[in-house]
Write an enzyme that holds these catalytic residues in place. Structure first.
Site, PDB file in Angstrom:
ATOM      1  N   GLY A  10      28.277  69.353  71.128  1.00  0.00           N
ATOM      2  CA  GLY A  10      28.542  68.109  70.393  1.00  0.00           C
ATOM      3  C   GLY A  10      29.815  68.213  69.581  1.00  0.00           C
ATOM      4  N   GLY A  13      32.038  65.286  67.886  1.00  0.00           N
ATOM      5  CA  GLY A  13      31.458  64.429  66.871  1.00  0.00           C
ATOM      6  C   GLY A  13      32.090  64.608  65.492  1.00  0.00           C
ATOM      7  N   GLN A  14      31.501  63.933  64.509  1.00  0.00           N
ATOM      8  CA  GLN A  14      32.064  63.941  63.148  1.00  0.00           C
ATOM      9  C   GLN A  14      32.165  65.366  62.599  1.00  0.00           C
ATOM     10  OE1 GLN A  14      29.728  62.134  60.010  1.00  0.00           O
ATOM     11  NE2 GLN A  14      31.488  61.973  58.645  1.00  0.00           N
ATOM     12  N   ASP A  36      31.040  69.162  74.858  1.00  0.00           N
ATOM     13  CA  ASP A  36      30.452  67.857  74.537  1.00  0.00           C
ATOM     14  C   ASP A  36      30.182  67.140  75.861  1.00  0.00           C
ATOM     15  OD1 ASP A  36      30.599  66.077  71.635  1.00  0.00           O
ATOM     16  OD2 ASP A  36      30.247  64.950  73.486  1.00  0.00           O
ATOM     17  N   ILE A  37      29.319  66.138  75.789  1.00  0.00           N
ATOM     18  CA  ILE A  37      29.038  65.324  76.987  1.00  0.00           C
ATOM     19  C   ILE A  37      30.232  64.404  77.286  1.00  0.00           C
ATOM     20  CG2 ILE A  37      27.883  63.425  75.775  1.00  0.00           C
ATOM     21  CD1 ILE A  37      25.768  63.460  78.022  1.00  0.00           C
ATOM     22  N   ASP A  52      26.487  68.572  79.069  1.00  0.00           N
ATOM     23  CA  ASP A  52      25.322  67.811  78.614  1.00  0.00           C
ATOM     24  C   ASP A  52      24.258  68.847  78.262  1.00  0.00           C
ATOM     25  OD1 ASP A  52      22.968  66.393  78.373  1.00  0.00           O
ATOM     26  OD2 ASP A  52      23.263  65.186  80.181  1.00  0.00           O
ATOM     27  N   TYR A 142      14.713  59.981  64.745  1.00  0.00           N
ATOM     28  CA  TYR A 142      15.690  61.029  64.383  1.00  0.00           C
ATOM     29  C   TYR A 142      15.061  62.036  63.409  1.00  0.00           C
ATOM     30  CZ  TYR A 142      19.886  62.954  62.096  1.00  0.00           C
ATOM     31  OH  TYR A 142      20.843  63.782  61.558  1.00  0.00           O
ATOM     32  N   LYS A 146      14.240  66.005  63.758  1.00  0.00           N
ATOM     33  CA  LYS A 146      14.831  67.002  62.841  1.00  0.00           C
ATOM     34  C   LYS A 146      13.731  67.880  62.239  1.00  0.00           C
ATOM     35  CE  LYS A 146      19.017  66.465  63.504  1.00  0.00           C
ATOM     36  NZ  LYS A 146      19.826  67.563  64.013  1.00  0.00           N
TER      37      LYS A 146
HETATM   38  P1  NAD Z   1      28.049  62.749  65.954  1.00  0.00           P
HETATM   39  O1  NAD Z   1      27.194  61.641  66.460  1.00  0.00           O
HETATM   40  O2  NAD Z   1      29.327  62.420  65.297  1.00  0.00           O
HETATM   41  O3  NAD Z   1      28.351  63.785  67.134  1.00  0.00           O
HETATM   42  C1  NAD Z   1      27.354  64.172  68.048  1.00  0.00           C
HETATM   43  C2  NAD Z   1      28.050  64.589  69.316  1.00  0.00           C
HETATM   44  O4  NAD Z   1      27.039  64.946  70.257  1.00  0.00           O
HETATM   45  C3  NAD Z   1      28.888  63.469  69.946  1.00  0.00           C
HETATM   46  O5  NAD Z   1      30.217  63.900  70.149  1.00  0.00           O
HETATM   47  C4  NAD Z   1      28.187  63.192  71.275  1.00  0.00           C
HETATM   48  O6  NAD Z   1      29.083  62.882  72.330  1.00  0.00           O
HETATM   49  C5  NAD Z   1      27.469  64.509  71.528  1.00  0.00           C
HETATM   50  N1  NAD Z   1      26.318  64.375  72.419  1.00  0.00           N
HETATM   51  C6  NAD Z   1      25.390  63.394  72.454  1.00  0.00           C
HETATM   52  N2  NAD Z   1      24.506  63.634  73.438  1.00  0.00           N
HETATM   53  C7  NAD Z   1      24.875  64.794  74.014  1.00  0.00           C
HETATM   54  C8  NAD Z   1      24.364  65.579  75.085  1.00  0.00           C
HETATM   55  N3  NAD Z   1      23.270  65.178  75.789  1.00  0.00           N
HETATM   56  N4  NAD Z   1      24.976  66.725  75.394  1.00  0.00           N
HETATM   57  C9  NAD Z   1      26.080  67.134  74.723  1.00  0.00           C
HETATM   58  N5  NAD Z   1      26.632  66.432  73.726  1.00  0.00           N
HETATM   59  C10 NAD Z   1      26.025  65.271  73.374  1.00  0.00           C
HETATM   60  O7  NAD Z   1      27.122  63.624  64.989  1.00  0.00           O
HETATM   61  P2  NAD Z   1      27.564  64.578  63.796  1.00  0.00           P
HETATM   62  O8  NAD Z   1      27.604  63.751  62.583  1.00  0.00           O
HETATM   63  O9  NAD Z   1      28.726  65.380  64.174  1.00  0.00           O
HETATM   64  O10 NAD Z   1      26.244  65.469  63.693  1.00  0.00           O
HETATM   65  C11 NAD Z   1      26.149  66.762  64.248  1.00  0.00           C
HETATM   66  C12 NAD Z   1      24.796  67.334  63.851  1.00  0.00           C
HETATM   67  O11 NAD Z   1      24.687  67.326  62.419  1.00  0.00           O
HETATM   68  C13 NAD Z   1      23.601  66.550  64.377  1.00  0.00           C
HETATM   69  O12 NAD Z   1      22.560  67.439  64.679  1.00  0.00           O
HETATM   70  C14 NAD Z   1      23.194  65.709  63.192  1.00  0.00           C
HETATM   71  O13 NAD Z   1      21.835  65.390  63.218  1.00  0.00           O
HETATM   72  C15 NAD Z   1      23.511  66.620  62.027  1.00  0.00           C
HETATM   73  N6  NAD Z   1      23.717  65.893  60.778  1.00  0.00           N
HETATM   74  C16 NAD Z   1      24.818  65.105  60.582  1.00  0.00           C
HETATM   75  C17 NAD Z   1      24.960  64.411  59.382  1.00  0.00           C
HETATM   76  C18 NAD Z   1      26.148  63.538  59.102  1.00  0.00           C
HETATM   77  O14 NAD Z   1      26.178  62.838  58.079  1.00  0.00           O
HETATM   78  N7  NAD Z   1      27.164  63.513  59.956  1.00  0.00           N
HETATM   79  C19 NAD Z   1      23.969  64.524  58.392  1.00  0.00           C
HETATM   80  C20 NAD Z   1      22.843  65.305  58.653  1.00  0.00           C
HETATM   81  C21 NAD Z   1      22.737  66.008  59.842  1.00  0.00           C
HETATM   82  N1  SER Z   2      24.040  61.051  58.166  1.00  0.00           N
HETATM   83  C1  SER Z   2      22.880  61.106  58.995  1.00  0.00           C
HETATM   84  C2  SER Z   2      22.429  59.753  59.402  1.00  0.00           C
HETATM   85  O1  SER Z   2      22.699  58.832  58.650  1.00  0.00           O
HETATM   86  C3  SER Z   2      21.758  61.792  58.262  1.00  0.00           C
HETATM   87  O2  SER Z   2      21.301  62.822  59.030  1.00  0.00           O
HETATM   88  O3  SER Z   2      21.804  59.613  60.407  1.00  0.00           O
END
Ligand code: NAD
Ligand code: SER
Length: 325
Positions: A10, A13-14, A36-37, A52, A142, A146
């Protein structure tokens, strides 16, 4: 620390965008494999594999090809996207994690990072200074994944000795990358609108206070946790981690100190109900005591830094493209 080869899932992602870069700085460009996917939006200096996480065969091939020793498993569907397609959220978040844990076991990988979230809490959880061990009754798919992910990580630790570590991240705010479908996304979008001189319509209503954190603190905490000696960790699989807590009108007021003409209005949607099931702030004393957690940014210093970095990005010709990704 011996040589580590790290796979990040992933990674587009962010968090993955920023964390992959931080890991490359520590471990070397050749020792971090982003995956990433989707394909990356901008050029990555280093390795990238399309993966994936539901494809266990390809996952194993990549681990063997690079002789991976650690995985940062970030691939997931977040809260708002997950509520639109709960079945897919379960599949990606649970089957994906299971594939990672099993591939780690099969290939002798000893350390995994898998983030949890404030979404593990529910309406019956105390909202203020929420304890590390408390009522976990998540109300979104979600949050359910988690919570189950925390339990699964814990199970693999005790059953197989796999060192799975995690953090209950608050909502994360970054200028380097856009959020991917969460309930806390408004707190990033508000900055982009403000810096672009636009009005902001919040999908959360006034008074909806949530735990939040600046990305650089989240990266710092993640790396510190992964580098901490295992014997120091009392809750290795999912630490509460706090930094700041605010409601939409409070972040708007902070932005107005820099951009007085900025305006906000409120039009709550389905994400309001998700936010109301979460907490306001948490007790992170376990992380502070076990591995020295200490965030650098509060609302004021984060707002200063976000606005100054977004203004620099605004001068870049790609700014408008990145805003809407
Ligand atoms: P995001 O949605 O920005 O990125 C997730 C990435 O996963 C994306 O680039 C997407 O293309 C990829 N993805 C989706 N399905 C996939 C698959 N089947 N195979 C491979 N890649 C796949 O999320 P993020 O904010 O970067 O979050 C990363 C992790 O941190 C997650 O587990 C999320 O639950 C956790 N998290 C994030 C936040 C936040 O505020 N950003 C808060 C709490 C927890
Ligand atoms: N920032 C995330 C969301 O809003 C919390 O895990 O889904």
């Amino acid at each position: 620390m011996g040589k580590e080869v790290i796979l990040v899932t992933g990674s587009n992602g962010q968090i993955g965008t920023v964390l992959s870069e931080a890991l490359r700085e520590i471990h070397g460009i050749a020792n971090v494999i982003s995956s990433d996917i989707t394909v990356p939006r901008s050029t990555i200096i280093g390795y990238f594999e399309k993966l994936d996480v539901l494809d266990a065969k390809r996952l194993n091939e990549i681990i063997q090809k690079y002789r991976v020793t650690q995985i940062y498993h970030l691939a997931a569907l977040l809260s708002a996207t997950g509520e639109k397609n709960p079945q897919l959220a379960w599949k990606v978040n649970m089957d994906g994690l299971f594939n990672i844990l099993e591939a780690a076991r099969a290939n002798g990988i000893t350390k995994i990072f898998h983030p949890s979230s404030i979404a593990v809490f529910g309406g019956n959880t105390p909202k203020q200074n929420t304890a590390q061990s408390t009522i976990l009754e998540p109300e979104t798919m979600y949050g359910i994944t988690k919570k189950a992910g925390e339990d699964l990580g814990n199970y693999y630790f005790y059953k197989y000795g796999l060192d799975v570590r995690g953090i209950r991240y608050p909502g994360l705010i970054s200028y380097q990358s856009m959020p991917g479908g969460g309930t806390t996304d408004y707190a990033v979008d508000i900055f982009h609108k403000a810096v672009a001189g636009e009005h902001f319509e919040s999908f959360l209503k006034e008074g909806t206070r949530l735990p939040m954190m600046y990305m650089s603190d989240a990266i710092k905490g993640t790396i510190e946790l992964m580098e901490a000696p295992v014997e120091k960790l009392s809750h290795h699989y999912a630490y509460n981690l706090g930094a700041m807590s605010f409601a939409p009108e409070e972040i708007a007021a902070e932005i107005q100190k820099h951009i007085p003409e900025f305006t906000i209005s409120y039009k709550p949607d389905f994400r309001q109900q998700i936010a109301e099931s979460w907490i306001e702030n948490m007790d992170d004393s376990c992380a502070r005591n076990d591995w020295g957690w200490n965030p650098k940014y509060d609302l004021t210093s984060m707002t200063d830094d976000m606005i100054s970095n977004l203004r620099k990005l605004q001068k870049n010709k790609n700014y408008d493209e990145t805003r809407f990704l």
